[in-house]
Design a protein around this motif. Structure first.
Motif, PDB file in Angstrom:
ATOM      1  N   LEU A  72       0.832  -1.205   0.000  1.00  0.00           N
ATOM      2  CA  LEU A  72       0.000   0.000   0.000  1.00  0.00           C
ATOM      3  C   LEU A  72       0.861   1.248   0.000  1.00  0.00           C
ATOM      4  O   LEU A  72       1.957   1.216   0.539  1.00  0.00           O
ATOM      5  CB  LEU A  72      -0.903   0.013   1.244  1.00  0.00           C
ATOM      6  N   PRO A  73       0.392   2.344  -0.578  1.00  0.00           N
ATOM      7  CA  PRO A  73      -0.851   2.416  -1.335  1.00  0.00           C
ATOM      8  C   PRO A  73      -0.730   1.705  -2.692  1.00  0.00           C
ATOM      9  O   PRO A  73       0.353   1.616  -3.252  1.00  0.00           O
ATOM     10  CB  PRO A  73      -1.064   3.912  -1.529  1.00  0.00           C
ATOM     11  N   THR A  74      -1.860   1.236  -3.188  1.00  0.00           N
ATOM     12  CA  THR A  74      -1.947   0.682  -4.536  1.00  0.00           C
ATOM     13  C   THR A  74      -3.097   1.385  -5.242  1.00  0.00           C
ATOM     14  O   THR A  74      -4.194   1.461  -4.717  1.00  0.00           O
ATOM     15  CB  THR A  74      -2.196  -0.841  -4.522  1.00  0.00           C
ATOM     16  N   ILE A  75      -2.800   1.906  -6.425  1.00  0.00           N
ATOM     17  CA  ILE A  75      -3.801   2.576  -7.254  1.00  0.00           C
ATOM     18  C   ILE A  75      -3.919   1.735  -8.518  1.00  0.00           C
ATOM     19  O   ILE A  75      -2.938   1.575  -9.250  1.00  0.00           O
ATOM     20  CB  ILE A  75      -3.370   4.015  -7.624  1.00  0.00           C
ATOM     21  N   THR A  76      -5.106   1.209  -8.777  1.00  0.00           N
ATOM     22  CA  THR A  76      -5.299   0.325  -9.924  1.00  0.00           C
ATOM     23  C   THR A  76      -6.384   0.871 -10.831  1.00  0.00           C
ATOM     24  O   THR A  76      -7.434   1.309 -10.355  1.00  0.00           O
ATOM     25  CB  THR A  76      -5.689  -1.090  -9.452  1.00  0.00           C
ATOM     26  N   LEU A  77      -6.122   0.831 -12.135  1.00  0.00           N
ATOM     27  CA  LEU A  77      -7.103   1.257 -13.130  1.00  0.00           C
ATOM     28  C   LEU A  77      -7.668   0.009 -13.800  1.00  0.00           C
ATOM     29  O   LEU A  77      -6.915  -0.833 -14.288  1.00  0.00           O
ATOM     30  CB  LEU A  77      -6.445   2.169 -14.162  1.00  0.00           C
TER      31      LEU A  77
END
Length: 106
Positions: A72-77
């Protein structure tokens, strides 16, 4: 930003039409908390291009593991329920998030 949980994740993210950006965070994640204000600005600016949601991994650990969120953090599209791009840990910056959106959403 819409808050999703293990009960709404599939409907709001995996079954959604178009692009969905998911912010995976936890209550004790200081970098996650630091990123949130910038992420909310990005969400406002790009609300016409993608849906923006956040998932607290402290309360949905299995869901995070199933989505292969390991740090974390993880930003996924996502698009059509599939991951198209992802930023984790030190790479999860406002600048990189904006770049990821610009490169993937045409």
């Amino acid at each position: 930003m819409l808050i999703v949980d293990k009960g709404t994740f599939e409907e709001e993210v995996l079954n959604a039409e178009g692009y969905v950006l998911v912010d995976y965070y936890s209550d004790g994640c200081v970098p996650c908390q630091a990123l949130l204000p910038e992420l909310e600005v990005i969400a406002e600016k790009n609300a016409d291009k993608a849906k923006f949601v956040k998932l607290n991994t402290s309360k949905a650990r299995r869901m995070a593991i199933k989505q292969k969120v390991l740090g974390l953090p993880t930003i996924t599209l996502y698009k059509g329920g599939e991951k198209v791009a992802e930023l984790t840990k030190d790479d999860a910056t406002a600048k990189n998030i904006e770049t990821m959106l610009a490169e993937n959403i045409k």
